[in-house]
Design a protein around this motif. Structure first.
Motif, PDB file in Angstrom:
ATOM      1  N   MET A   1       0.848  -1.172   0.000  1.00 64.23           N
ATOM      2  CA  MET A   1       0.000   0.000   0.000  1.00 64.23           C
ATOM      3  C   MET A   1       0.890   1.230   0.000  1.00 64.23           C
ATOM      4  O   MET A   1       2.071   1.152   0.318  1.00 64.23           O
ATOM      5  CB  MET A   1      -0.950  -0.009   1.193  1.00 64.23           C
ATOM      6  N   LYS A   2       0.328   2.360  -0.337  1.00 60.65           N
ATOM      7  CA  LYS A   2       1.091   3.606  -0.356  1.00 60.65           C
ATOM      8  C   LYS A   2       0.735   4.443   0.859  1.00 60.65           C
ATOM      9  O   LYS A   2      -0.389   4.391   1.352  1.00 60.65           O
ATOM     10  CB  LYS A   2       0.813   4.381  -1.634  1.00 60.65           C
ATOM     11  N   ALA A   3       1.722   5.206   1.337  1.00 59.90           N
ATOM     12  CA  ALA A   3       1.513   6.062   2.497  1.00 59.90           C
ATOM     13  C   ALA A   3       2.282   7.359   2.324  1.00 59.90           C
ATOM     14  O   ALA A   3       3.343   7.379   1.696  1.00 59.90           O
ATOM     15  CB  ALA A   3       1.989   5.350   3.773  1.00 59.90           C
ATOM     16  N   LEU A   4       1.733   8.431   2.875  1.00 58.46           N
ATOM     17  CA  LEU A   4       2.445   9.705   2.915  1.00 58.46           C
ATOM     18  C   LEU A   4       3.417   9.626   4.082  1.00 58.46           C
ATOM     19  O   LEU A   4       3.021   9.416   5.232  1.00 58.46           O
ATOM     20  CB  LEU A   4       1.469  10.862   3.103  1.00 58.46           C
ATOM     21  N   CYS A   5       4.706   9.773   3.803  1.00 62.33           N
ATOM     22  CA  CYS A   5       5.744   9.599   4.820  1.00 62.33           C
ATOM     23  C   CYS A   5       6.513  10.897   5.036  1.00 62.33           C
ATOM     24  O   CYS A   5       6.907  11.555   4.082  1.00 62.33           O
ATOM     25  CB  CYS A   5       6.719   8.501   4.389  1.00 62.33           C
ATOM     26  N   TRP A   6       6.713  11.231   6.301  1.00 60.59           N
ATOM     27  CA  TRP A   6       7.530  12.393   6.673  1.00 60.59           C
ATOM     28  C   TRP A   6       8.972  11.945   6.694  1.00 60.59           C
ATOM     29  O   TRP A   6       9.342  11.018   7.406  1.00 60.59           O
ATOM     30  CB  TRP A   6       7.096  12.911   8.045  1.00 60.59           C
ATOM     31  N   GLU A   7       9.817  12.599   5.888  1.00 63.88           N
ATOM     32  CA  GLU A   7      11.220  12.212   5.785  1.00 63.88           C
ATOM     33  C   GLU A   7      12.155  13.237   6.394  1.00 63.88           C
ATOM     34  O   GLU A   7      13.366  13.066   6.362  1.00 63.88           O
ATOM     35  CB  GLU A   7      11.584  11.972   4.323  1.00 63.88           C
ATOM     36  N   GLY A   8      11.607  14.297   6.941  1.00 63.96           N
ATOM     37  CA  GLY A   8      12.418  15.343   7.549  1.00 63.96           C
ATOM     38  C   GLY A   8      11.767  16.693   7.293  1.00 63.96           C
ATOM     39  O   GLY A   8      10.701  16.782   6.690  1.00 63.96           O
ATOM     40  N   ALA A  13       7.058  12.353   1.224  1.00 61.11           N
ATOM     41  CA  ALA A  13       7.099  11.466   0.070  1.00 61.11           C
ATOM     42  C   ALA A  13       5.973  10.453   0.177  1.00 61.11           C
ATOM     43  O   ALA A  13       5.544  10.097   1.274  1.00 61.11           O
ATOM     44  CB  ALA A  13       8.437  10.737   0.006  1.00 61.11           C
ATOM     45  N   VAL A  14       5.495  10.002  -0.960  1.00 62.93           N
ATOM     46  CA  VAL A  14       4.536   8.905  -1.005  1.00 62.93           C
ATOM     47  C   VAL A  14       5.352   7.658  -1.278  1.00 62.93           C
ATOM     48  O   VAL A  14       5.982   7.529  -2.328  1.00 62.93           O
ATOM     49  CB  VAL A  14       3.473   9.125  -2.094  1.00 62.93           C
ATOM     50  N   ASP A  15       5.392   6.748  -0.307  1.00 61.68           N
ATOM     51  CA  ASP A  15       6.221   5.544  -0.388  1.00 61.68           C
ATOM     52  C   ASP A  15       5.358   4.295  -0.329  1.00 61.68           C
ATOM     53  O   ASP A  15       4.247   4.313   0.217  1.00 61.68           O
ATOM     54  CB  ASP A  15       7.219   5.472   0.776  1.00 61.68           C
ATOM     55  N   GLN A  16       5.886   3.220  -0.860  1.00 63.19           N
ATOM     56  CA  GLN A  16       5.261   1.902  -0.718  1.00 63.19           C
ATOM     57  C   GLN A  16       5.631   1.379   0.669  1.00 63.19           C
ATOM     58  O   GLN A  16       6.804   1.371   1.035  1.00 63.19           O
ATOM     59  CB  GLN A  16       5.773   0.951  -1.804  1.00 63.19           C
ATOM     60  N   VAL A  17       4.639   0.976   1.443  1.00 64.48           N
ATOM     61  CA  VAL A  17       4.869   0.456   2.795  1.00 64.48           C
ATOM     62  C   VAL A  17       4.165  -0.895   2.926  1.00 64.48           C
ATOM     63  O   VAL A  17       3.280  -1.211   2.136  1.00 64.48           O
ATOM     64  CB  VAL A  17       4.357   1.439   3.882  1.00 64.48           C
ATOM     65  N   PRO A  18       4.545  -1.697   3.919  1.00 60.91           N
ATOM     66  CA  PRO A  18       3.888  -3.002   4.099  1.00 60.91           C
ATOM     67  C   PRO A  18       2.400  -2.847   4.410  1.00 60.91           C
ATOM     68  O   PRO A  18       1.972  -1.880   5.045  1.00 60.91           O
ATOM     69  CB  PRO A  18       4.617  -3.612   5.299  1.00 60.91           C
ATOM     70  N   ASP A  19       1.612  -3.810   3.967  1.00 63.53           N
ATOM     71  CA  ASP A  19       0.192  -3.828   4.302  1.00 63.53           C
ATOM     72  C   ASP A  19       0.025  -4.015   5.803  1.00 63.53           C
ATOM     73  O   ASP A  19       0.836  -4.687   6.450  1.00 63.53           O
ATOM     74  CB  ASP A  19      -0.519  -4.970   3.575  1.00 63.53           C
ATOM     75  N   PRO A  20      -1.026  -3.434   6.387  1.00 63.05           N
ATOM     76  CA  PRO A  20      -1.257  -3.608   7.826  1.00 63.05           C
ATOM     77  C   PRO A  20      -1.600  -5.069   8.142  1.00 63.05           C
ATOM     78  O   PRO A  20      -2.118  -5.792   7.297  1.00 63.05           O
ATOM     79  CB  PRO A  20      -2.443  -2.695   8.120  1.00 63.05           C
ATOM     80  N   VAL A  21      -1.282  -5.464   9.360  1.00 67.29           N
ATOM     81  CA  VAL A  21      -1.586  -6.828   9.804  1.00 67.29           C
ATOM     82  C   VAL A  21      -2.326  -6.769  11.137  1.00 67.29           C
ATOM     83  O   VAL A  21      -2.151  -5.845  11.919  1.00 67.29           O
ATOM     84  CB  VAL A  21      -0.316  -7.692   9.957  1.00 67.29           C
ATOM     85  N   LEU A  22      -3.166  -7.765  11.377  1.00 71.44           N
ATOM     86  CA  LEU A  22      -3.856  -7.885  12.655  1.00 71.44           C
ATOM     87  C   LEU A  22      -2.927  -8.623  13.608  1.00 71.44           C
ATOM     88  O   LEU A  22      -2.477  -9.725  13.312  1.00 71.44           O
ATOM     89  CB  LEU A  22      -5.168  -8.642  12.474  1.00 71.44           C
ATOM     90  N   ARG A  23      -2.661  -8.012  14.765  1.00 69.96           N
ATOM     91  CA  ARG A  23      -1.733  -8.621  15.722  1.00 69.96           C
ATOM     92  C   ARG A  23      -2.432  -9.214  16.939  1.00 69.96           C
ATOM     93  O   ARG A  23      -1.870 -10.055  17.623  1.00 69.96           O
ATOM     94  CB  ARG A  23      -0.703  -7.596  16.173  1.00 69.96           C
ATOM     95  N   ASN A  24      -3.642  -8.748  17.237  1.00 76.96           N
ATOM     96  CA  ASN A  24      -4.386  -9.351  18.339  1.00 76.96           C
ATOM     97  C   ASN A  24      -5.881  -9.277  18.046  1.00 76.96           C
ATOM     98  O   ASN A  24      -6.305  -8.673  17.060  1.00 76.96           O
ATOM     99  CB  ASN A  24      -4.014  -8.721  19.699  1.00 76.96           C
ATOM    100  N   ASP A  25      -6.686  -9.871  18.894  1.00 79.09           N
ATOM    101  CA  ASP A  25      -8.125 -10.002  18.653  1.00 79.09           C
ATOM    102  C   ASP A  25      -8.876  -8.677  18.614  1.00 79.09           C
ATOM    103  O   ASP A  25      -9.979  -8.611  18.080  1.00 79.09           O
ATOM    104  CB  ASP A  25      -8.766 -10.896  19.718  1.00 79.09           C
TER     105      ASP A  25
END
Length: 53
Positions: A1-8, A13-25
């Motif tokens: 997925m794409k995300a707006l990222c603060w680089e400084g 920048a709009v970067d490709q980032v990992p898809d979100p995952v469910l970590r708990n219930d």
């Protein structure tokens, strides 16, 4: 997925980032249709980071 990222200070920048995952219930993944930057986030773009963070 794409995300707006603060680089400084004044660097975004709009970067490709990992898809979100469910970590708990109690986690959910929400599909955002539209969004905007909060006015208080604009301080971070300019490099002003409040001491409370």
């Amino acid at each position: 997925m794409k995300a707006l990222c603060w680089e400084g200070v004044n660097k975004l920048a709009v970067d490709q980032v990992p898809d979100p995952v469910l970590r708990n219930d109690q986690d959910v993944v929400v599909r955002l249709i539209a969004g905007t930057t909060c006015g208080s986030d604009l301080h971070l773009i300019g490099g002003c980071i409040p001491m409370g963070m």
